[in-house]
Structure formats: C-alpha cells, structure tokens
Design a protein around this motif. Structure first.
Motif, PDB file in Angstrom:
ATOM      1  N   ALA A  63       1.114  -1.046  -0.011  1.00  0.00           N
ATOM      2  CA  ALA A  63       0.128  -0.216   0.095  1.00  0.00           C
ATOM      3  C   ALA A  63       0.720   1.511   0.090  1.00  0.00           C
ATOM      4  O   ALA A  63       0.741   2.489  -1.033  1.00  0.00           O
ATOM      5  CB  ALA A  63      -0.803   0.220   1.138  1.00  0.00           C
ATOM      6  N   LEU A 109      -4.550  -1.412  -2.511  1.00  0.00           N
ATOM      7  CA  LEU A 109      -4.607  -0.329  -1.992  1.00  0.00           C
ATOM      8  C   LEU A 109      -6.230   0.115  -1.536  1.00  0.00           C
ATOM      9  O   LEU A 109      -6.252   1.095  -0.743  1.00  0.00           O
ATOM     10  CB  LEU A 109      -3.609   0.675  -2.377  1.00  0.00           C
ATOM     11  N   VAL A 113      -6.982  -1.104   2.369  1.00  0.00           N
ATOM     12  CA  VAL A 113      -6.969  -0.618   3.001  1.00  0.00           C
ATOM     13  C   VAL A 113      -7.090  -0.495   4.170  1.00  0.00           C
ATOM     14  O   VAL A 113      -6.932  -0.307   5.567  1.00  0.00           O
ATOM     15  CB  VAL A 113      -6.342   0.733   3.108  1.00  0.00           C
ATOM     16  N   ARG A 121      -2.453   3.198   8.526  1.00  0.00           N
ATOM     17  CA  ARG A 121      -3.664   3.533   8.060  1.00  0.00           C
ATOM     18  C   ARG A 121      -3.754   5.163   7.439  1.00  0.00           C
ATOM     19  O   ARG A 121      -3.855   5.761   6.098  1.00  0.00           O
ATOM     20  CB  ARG A 121      -5.171   2.882   8.259  1.00  0.00           C
TER      21      ARG A 121
END
Length: 207
Positions: A63, A109, A113, A121
């Motif tokens: 991410a 992503l 997330v 986050r």
C-alpha cells in the motif's frame, strides 16, 4: 561487523511484493496465507520470513509503496512548470500509466487499506490526500473560479472516479489499452463527451 545483504536482496523483496499483491488482489488479504505467498514466489516459508516478518508487513509495503509512487509522479509533473492544461493532461497520463503496471497494488490499496492498523492507515491515507491535492491544484490552476468556489477537490474526486476503477473493466489483452485511454479521460474531463476523439485503429473496448 554485521553481514551485508546479498546482491539482489531488494530485487527479491520487490518480486515478493508483486506476488503478494497479486494474491491479495485475487483472493483478498484475509484469505491469503504466508504459505501461499512463499509458494507463489518459489521460496520456502523460512526464506520468505527473511525478507518480510509477516503478512501484515507485506500489506503495509504494498500500500505504502504504491501510493508513494503516485506522490512522486505528482511532484515530478509539478516540477516541470507546465501550463495548466498541459500539466493536468500530463498528470492524467502519468497516473493512468502507473495504474497500468500496478493493477494488483492499486486493488490492494483500494480494497485492503481497511486492514491496516490505525497509524499505518492514517499515514497511507495522508499520502493519498497529498496525491489528490496535487491534482486539485492543477484543476484550480486551470479554472481559478472553480478553486474560489471550493470545487477543485470535488472535481478532482470525480476525475479519480473515472481513473481509479479502470482496472475493474479494462482487458489487458484488449485493443483499447491504458495508453489509448489516458487522452480519452483527459478529453472527457476537460471538454465533455463532444471533445473525445477515438484513438486511431481502435475498434474494441472493454467489458
């Protein structure tokens, strides 16, 4: 003195991330195990743990790595000092190009997330906001009255609404690829349907 890392260590880490992103994108983060990641990479589980301590560290790296690349491309385009419309078109071209090579990471992503811990986050979401703000600056630079009416960011989110979900319907093997779609997205956003020009020698679409 500590032992140095072997040549190719970073390359192996990136390869692991690519395989993990593909599994997370196809199976979902909760349903993917480290055993499956190791098997996909052709590694033993012990070797995999040499590179990443657990599945969560893979998620963070995927991410954060993806959104960091988006941040970088926004900064690079802004540094070019292009006229407003050219800047926005270049931002659209660059981000569509990035998505073409990062569909798995983008899906992670977008969908996973929520599995990040609060601090991780929030950091990733702040990076996403930075990307959005870069596009909003370009929109506001093109139409000052929109910026003054606080519409730059809502319009930017509409633009991302077109771009962010292309991976759900674009066919990698189709004749209409990401290179062809980037100017179409820009034309549609900037000029409406009447401004869209079909790419030459393209007869098929998605779907």
């Amino acid at each position: 003195m500590g032992r140095g890392r072997a040549a190719g260590y970073n390359d192996q880490r990136e390869l692991i991330l690519a395989h993990a992103a593909h599994l997370f994108a196809r199976r979902g983060y909760p349903s993917t195990s480290m055993n499956q990641v190791a098997e996909a990479c052709g590694l033993s589980k012990a070797t995999l743990y040499h590179y990443y301590r657990d599945k969560y560290s893979l998620l963070v790296s995927i991410a954060e790595g993806h959104v960091s690349r988006l941040q970088t491309l926004v900064r690079e385009v802004e540094a070019e000092g292009l006229p407003p419309e050219r800047q926005l078109r270049e931002l659209i071209r660059r981000i569509v190009e990035e998505y073409a090579d990062a569909q798995d990471a983008h899906r992670v992503l977008t969908e996973d997330v929520k599995f990040l811990e609060d601090a991780d986050r929030e950091r990733v979401l702040n990076q996403e906001r930075d990307v959005v703000n870069g596009f909003a600056r370009a929109v506001g630079g093109l139409r000052r009255e929109l910026h003054q009416a606080d519409l730059s960011k809502p319009l930017t989110m509409l633009l991302f609404g077109m771009i962010n979900w292309m991976f759900t319907w674009m066919k990698p093997e189709g004749e209409l690829d990401y290179d062809a779609m980037a100017p179409i997205v820009a034309d549609l956003f900037l000029g409406g349907l009447g401004a869209v020009h079909p790419p030459s020698n393209t007869t098929t679409t998605a779907g």
